[in-house]
Design a protein around this motif. Structure first.
Motif, PDB file in Angstrom:
ATOM      1  N   LEU A  89      13.294 -10.531 -15.312  1.00 29.49           N
ATOM      2  CA  LEU A  89      11.974 -10.396 -14.702  1.00 29.49           C
ATOM      3  C   LEU A  89      11.218  -9.270 -15.363  1.00 29.49           C
ATOM      4  CD1 LEU A  89      13.145 -10.424 -10.975  1.00 29.49           C
ATOM      5  CD2 LEU A  89      12.176 -12.347 -12.239  1.00 29.49           C
ATOM      6  N   LYS A  90       9.921  -9.450 -15.562  1.00 27.87           N
ATOM      7  CA  LYS A  90       9.022  -8.383 -15.987  1.00 27.87           C
ATOM      8  C   LYS A  90       8.035  -8.185 -14.858  1.00 27.87           C
ATOM      9  CE  LYS A  90       8.951  -8.469 -20.992  1.00 27.87           C
ATOM     10  NZ  LYS A  90       8.090  -8.526 -22.163  1.00 27.87           N
ATOM     11  N   VAL A  91       8.048  -7.006 -14.256  1.00 33.20           N
ATOM     12  CA  VAL A  91       7.133  -6.753 -13.127  1.00 33.20           C
ATOM     13  C   VAL A  91       6.231  -5.580 -13.419  1.00 33.20           C
ATOM     14  CG1 VAL A  91       8.637  -7.768 -11.405  1.00 33.20           C
ATOM     15  CG2 VAL A  91       8.888  -5.369 -11.960  1.00 33.20           C
ATOM     16  N   GLN A 121      19.154 -13.686 -14.768  1.00 34.17           N
ATOM     17  CA  GLN A 121      17.738 -13.644 -14.449  1.00 34.17           C
ATOM     18  C   GLN A 121      17.087 -12.509 -15.202  1.00 34.17           C
ATOM     19  OE1 GLN A 121      16.952 -12.859 -10.300  1.00 34.17           O
ATOM     20  NE2 GLN A 121      15.033 -13.984 -10.352  1.00 34.17           N
TER      21      GLN A 121
END
Length: 99
Positions: A97-99, A95
């Motif tokens: 993710l860019k948050v 996985q």
């Protein structure tokens, strides 16, 4: 997706980062120490799609120049010997993710 970790000479890191960015790949640059290359190494971390791995590794090959490492030998002490310019690891990414 793949995580491409490349350990390169710090001298090559700036140009390589720019080349990866120009090719559409962002990377994170970390100062590194250890035994893969001579002192003064940088680790670049890049995430890409599976089919982009050859492109990323080609860019790394193009910008991570071969190093000359002094090696002690009995007949000729401290003779320069060619060494690889990069150590590349390709890992699966479960996985991203860019948050």
């Amino acid at each position: 997706m793949k995580l491409v970790i490349s350990v390169i000479s710090s001298e090559d890191a700036g140009e390589l980062s720019q080349a990866l960015c120009s090719s559409g790949f962002s990377s994170t640059r970390l100062a590194a120490t250890g035994g893969f290359l001579c002192p003064g190494t940088t680790t670049l971390i890049t995430v890409c799609e599976d089919e982009d791995v050859p492109t990323v590794t080609d860019v790394i090959r193009d910008y991570a120049g071969a190093l000359s490492t002094p090696v002690s030998r009995l007949e000729q002490p401290y003779t320069p010997v060619a060494a690889c310019g990069a150590s590349i690891f390709v890992l699966n990414v479960e996985q991203f993710l860019k948050v």
